[in-house]
Design a protein around this motif. Sequence first.
Motif, PDB file in Angstrom:
ATOM      1  N   GLY A 294       0.783  -1.227   0.000  1.00 33.80           N
ATOM      2  CA  GLY A 294       0.000   0.000   0.000  1.00 33.80           C
ATOM      3  C   GLY A 294       0.819   1.284   0.000  1.00 33.80           C
ATOM      4  O   GLY A 294       0.469   2.262  -0.665  1.00 33.80           O
ATOM      5  N   ASP A 295       1.943   1.300   0.731  1.00 30.59           N
ATOM      6  CA  ASP A 295       2.775   2.499   0.814  1.00 30.59           C
ATOM      7  C   ASP A 295       3.207   2.989  -0.561  1.00 30.59           C
ATOM      8  O   ASP A 295       3.290   4.181  -0.826  1.00 30.59           O
ATOM      9  CB  ASP A 295       4.059   2.188   1.601  1.00 30.59           C
ATOM     10  CG  ASP A 295       3.750   2.060   3.089  1.00 30.59           C
ATOM     11  OD1 ASP A 295       2.644   2.472   3.480  1.00 30.59           O
ATOM     12  OD2 ASP A 295       4.603   1.528   3.811  1.00 30.59           O
ATOM     13  N   TYR A 296       3.502   2.042  -1.420  1.00 29.13           N
ATOM     14  CA  TYR A 296       4.082   2.399  -2.716  1.00 29.13           C
ATOM     15  C   TYR A 296       3.065   3.010  -3.649  1.00 29.13           C
ATOM     16  O   TYR A 296       3.394   3.768  -4.540  1.00 29.13           O
ATOM     17  CB  TYR A 296       4.709   1.164  -3.362  1.00 29.13           C
ATOM     18  CG  TYR A 296       5.915   0.719  -2.612  1.00 29.13           C
ATOM     19  CD1 TYR A 296       7.142   1.362  -2.809  1.00 29.13           C
ATOM     20  CD2 TYR A 296       5.845  -0.301  -1.680  1.00 29.13           C
ATOM     21  CE1 TYR A 296       8.259   0.989  -2.099  1.00 29.13           C
ATOM     22  CE2 TYR A 296       6.955  -0.687  -0.969  1.00 29.13           C
ATOM     23  CZ  TYR A 296       8.164  -0.041  -1.170  1.00 29.13           C
ATOM     24  OH  TYR A 296       9.258  -0.411  -0.470  1.00 29.13           O
ATOM     25  N   HIS A 297       1.798   2.606  -3.404  1.00 27.17           N
ATOM     26  CA  HIS A 297       0.748   3.017  -4.316  1.00 27.17           C
ATOM     27  C   HIS A 297       0.760   4.533  -4.551  1.00 27.17           C
ATOM     28  O   HIS A 297       0.739   5.011  -5.679  1.00 27.17           O
ATOM     29  CB  HIS A 297      -0.600   2.561  -3.761  1.00 27.17           C
ATOM     30  CG  HIS A 297      -1.707   2.756  -4.735  1.00 27.17           C
ATOM     31  ND1 HIS A 297      -1.758   2.048  -5.911  1.00 27.17           N
ATOM     32  CD2 HIS A 297      -2.776   3.592  -4.719  1.00 27.17           C
ATOM     33  CE1 HIS A 297      -2.824   2.442  -6.586  1.00 27.17           C
ATOM     34  NE2 HIS A 297      -3.460   3.361  -5.886  1.00 27.17           N
ATOM     35  N   SER A 298       0.836   5.288  -3.439  1.00 28.42           N
ATOM     36  CA  SER A 298       0.832   6.747  -3.589  1.00 28.42           C
ATOM     37  C   SER A 298       2.209   7.265  -3.991  1.00 28.42           C
ATOM     38  O   SER A 298       2.321   8.229  -4.757  1.00 28.42           O
ATOM     39  CB  SER A 298       0.391   7.389  -2.278  1.00 28.42           C
ATOM     40  OG  SER A 298       1.190   6.878  -1.229  1.00 28.42           O
ATOM     41  N   LEU A 299       3.265   6.606  -3.514  1.00 29.49           N
ATOM     42  CA  LEU A 299       4.621   7.114  -3.774  1.00 29.49           C
ATOM     43  C   LEU A 299       4.998   7.095  -5.255  1.00 29.49           C
ATOM     44  O   LEU A 299       5.569   8.051  -5.767  1.00 29.49           O
ATOM     45  CB  LEU A 299       5.652   6.290  -2.985  1.00 29.49           C
ATOM     46  CG  LEU A 299       5.675   6.515  -1.485  1.00 29.49           C
ATOM     47  CD1 LEU A 299       6.837   5.765  -0.852  1.00 29.49           C
ATOM     48  CD2 LEU A 299       5.792   8.011  -1.173  1.00 29.49           C
ATOM     49  N   LYS A 305       9.075  15.668  -6.161  1.00 23.86           N
ATOM     50  CA  LYS A 305      10.233  14.922  -5.636  1.00 23.86           C
ATOM     51  C   LYS A 305       9.880  14.269  -4.315  1.00 23.86           C
ATOM     52  O   LYS A 305       9.087  14.790  -3.534  1.00 23.86           O
ATOM     53  CB  LYS A 305      11.402  15.890  -5.435  1.00 23.86           C
ATOM     54  CG  LYS A 305      12.366  15.860  -6.608  1.00 23.86           C
ATOM     55  CD  LYS A 305      13.748  16.330  -6.199  1.00 23.86           C
ATOM     56  CE  LYS A 305      14.726  15.756  -7.159  1.00 23.86           C
ATOM     57  NZ  LYS A 305      15.939  15.377  -6.939  1.00 23.86           N
ATOM     58  N   LEU A 306      10.510  13.124  -4.047  1.00 26.57           N
ATOM     59  CA  LEU A 306      10.214  12.415  -2.804  1.00 26.57           C
ATOM     60  C   LEU A 306      10.999  13.028  -1.643  1.00 26.57           C
ATOM     61  O   LEU A 306      12.117  13.512  -1.821  1.00 26.57           O
ATOM     62  CB  LEU A 306      10.611  10.937  -2.935  1.00 26.57           C
ATOM     63  CG  LEU A 306       9.895  10.135  -4.006  1.00 26.57           C
ATOM     64  CD1 LEU A 306      10.446   8.718  -4.058  1.00 26.57           C
ATOM     65  CD2 LEU A 306       8.393  10.096  -3.744  1.00 26.57           C
ATOM     66  N   GLU A 310      10.297   9.316   2.414  1.00 30.11           N
ATOM     67  CA  GLU A 310       9.651   8.530   1.357  1.00 30.11           C
ATOM     68  C   GLU A 310      10.691   7.744   0.553  1.00 30.11           C
ATOM     69  O   GLU A 310      10.443   6.612   0.129  1.00 30.11           O
ATOM     70  CB  GLU A 310       8.863   9.461   0.426  1.00 30.11           C
ATOM     71  CG  GLU A 310       7.613  10.014   1.070  1.00 30.11           C
ATOM     72  CD  GLU A 310       7.037  11.192   0.288  1.00 30.11           C
ATOM     73  OE1 GLU A 310       5.830  11.412   0.401  1.00 30.11           O
ATOM     74  OE2 GLU A 310       7.802  11.882  -0.435  1.00 30.11           O
ATOM     75  N   PHE A 311      11.832   8.359   0.347  1.00 31.67           N
ATOM     76  CA  PHE A 311      12.877   7.693  -0.426  1.00 31.67           C
ATOM     77  C   PHE A 311      13.359   6.439   0.301  1.00 31.67           C
ATOM     78  O   PHE A 311      13.682   5.428  -0.323  1.00 31.67           O
ATOM     79  CB  PHE A 311      14.045   8.659  -0.668  1.00 31.67           C
ATOM     80  CG  PHE A 311      14.958   8.182  -1.752  1.00 31.67           C
ATOM     81  CD1 PHE A 311      14.484   7.995  -3.054  1.00 31.67           C
ATOM     82  CD2 PHE A 311      16.287   7.889  -1.490  1.00 31.67           C
ATOM     83  CE1 PHE A 311      15.313   7.534  -4.064  1.00 31.67           C
ATOM     84  CE2 PHE A 311      17.124   7.422  -2.488  1.00 31.67           C
ATOM     85  CZ  PHE A 311      16.640   7.246  -3.784  1.00 31.67           C
ATOM     86  N   GLN A 315      13.471   2.643  -1.096  1.00 29.48           N
ATOM     87  CA  GLN A 315      14.699   1.837  -1.085  1.00 29.48           C
ATOM     88  C   GLN A 315      14.499   0.435  -0.523  1.00 29.48           C
ATOM     89  O   GLN A 315      15.361  -0.418  -0.701  1.00 29.48           O
ATOM     90  CB  GLN A 315      15.776   2.562  -0.273  1.00 29.48           C
ATOM     91  CG  GLN A 315      16.365   3.734  -1.024  1.00 29.48           C
ATOM     92  CD  GLN A 315      17.580   4.283  -0.327  1.00 29.48           C
ATOM     93  OE1 GLN A 315      17.687   4.193   0.897  1.00 29.48           O
ATOM     94  NE2 GLN A 315      18.477   4.863  -1.094  1.00 29.48           N
ATOM     95  N   GLN A 316      13.370   0.227   0.132  1.00 29.51           N
ATOM     96  CA  GLN A 316      13.143  -1.125   0.676  1.00 29.51           C
ATOM     97  C   GLN A 316      12.580  -2.090  -0.371  1.00 29.51           C
ATOM     98  O   GLN A 316      12.541  -3.286  -0.136  1.00 29.51           O
ATOM     99  CB  GLN A 316      12.166  -1.047   1.860  1.00 29.51           C
ATOM    100  CG  GLN A 316      12.778  -0.396   3.077  1.00 29.51           C
ATOM    101  CD  GLN A 316      11.704   0.062   4.051  1.00 29.51           C
ATOM    102  OE1 GLN A 316      10.515  -0.183   3.853  1.00 29.51           O
ATOM    103  NE2 GLN A 316      12.128   0.757   5.108  1.00 29.51           N
TER     104      GLN A 316
END
Length: 439
Positions: A294-299, A305-306, A310-311, A315-316
């Motif tokens: 879910g975290d990535y969905h918005s990112l 720029k992040l 967020e970056f 990176q994970q």
Amino acid sequence: LGVRFRIYFGIIILLTAVSYFFAYNGYSYLPEHISANRFLIGLGVFFALSLISFFLSIELLTGGSTLSVASLVFFTLNFYFGPFWTMLIAAISYFFWNKFCLHKEFIKYFHNMLQISLSVFSAGVVFYLTGGRFGVLNFPGVIFPLMMMLMTYFTVNSLAVSCAIGFYEGISPFWVWYDNCRWQLFYTVASLPLLLLMLYLYQEMQEWGIILFFLPLMMIRQAYLHYVKLKQTYKETVLTLVKGIEANDPYTSGHSERVSIYARNLASAMNLPYSEVEKIEIAAILHDVGKIGGDYHSLIRKPAKLTDEEFKIIQQHPVLSANLVSHIHFLRGDIENIIRHHHESYSGNGYPDGLKGEEIPLGSRIIMVSDAYDAMTTDRPYRKALSHQQAIEELQRYSGYQFDPKVIEVVLKIRLSKDSIKGEETPRIVMVSATESPA
Ligand SMILES: [Fe+2]
């Protein structure tokens, strides 16, 4: 059609005509040990068997080649009936197979009829010249001439096919041979015991012997077909999974598929063994699968720029992807490892482990370049796509820093561009090798 192809084709026609002439005059004898009646029955059975072998030939997982037992039928026929009849039967069955099953163009199936005749003729002549006698199965004396027969058939056949494809497509025949025919040498040598068995069975039981020989082969074929279907299902599952993830984001749609095609082309151009190319291809299609969370969905859709925070989350994702695929037996180990390190930088300041240079798996270095190329040449929320030339310049600029210079060298040699992969099928994901399938 280019000039070189025309010249080559002319030579092949001439050689084939000459070989038919000599075969008819020198080797079209009626074998003494067989009556005329039996001879006709024999020809009929062999013709049927060569057709069956062609129509039931299966596509090998080693890159689009087909394997059939038809050549064994031709060797047996060559041994007992001499080159002339074998040439005729081989050419006619090639015609039926190429025209009605493979639906090849005229020039291609015509060429195949010529080259198969030529291969059969040369094989028969070399067999005779190295001491073999048609129809005489004397052990162990017959083994050497038979081996020479196999090798000659392989040589003429693979050279003719490589030259035809090379001149037709305008690429070096040597590379065509190297990519497609090299491995066939192994099958050719390995088929000698099978050929001896087939010759023996024919001597003892005539046609019935050959039919007996074919039954277990059909069973092996059936088992192999199941294996191929299993791999297909596997491929479809993987693709569905990846497409599901990419569907969330119009910007990355098709990204993994393209990256895997680039990575496959780069890996093949680096002359890696086929099993390695496959692993890299599979790792490439799954490299970002960890972004399913879910975290990535918005990112990944964020137009700005992040932040540092967020970056860190971004990176994970290589570790998440690697952990995710490690649940699947086939993907554990090498493929998992390639995925884990696909953001390592050549100079050592990438993530997650900060590996450097050769410490980074080669597959990861290849995916790093393919991934970057595709990212640069597609629109992103925060910028427009770069042109092919601009992207190549960027890759060169960071060669030795972010990217492996050896991979960049290959990028410059091959046609790595979006247009070049338009016609390509979706990645042929097939699993690594038969020996690695779960018991
Ligand atoms: Fe990634």
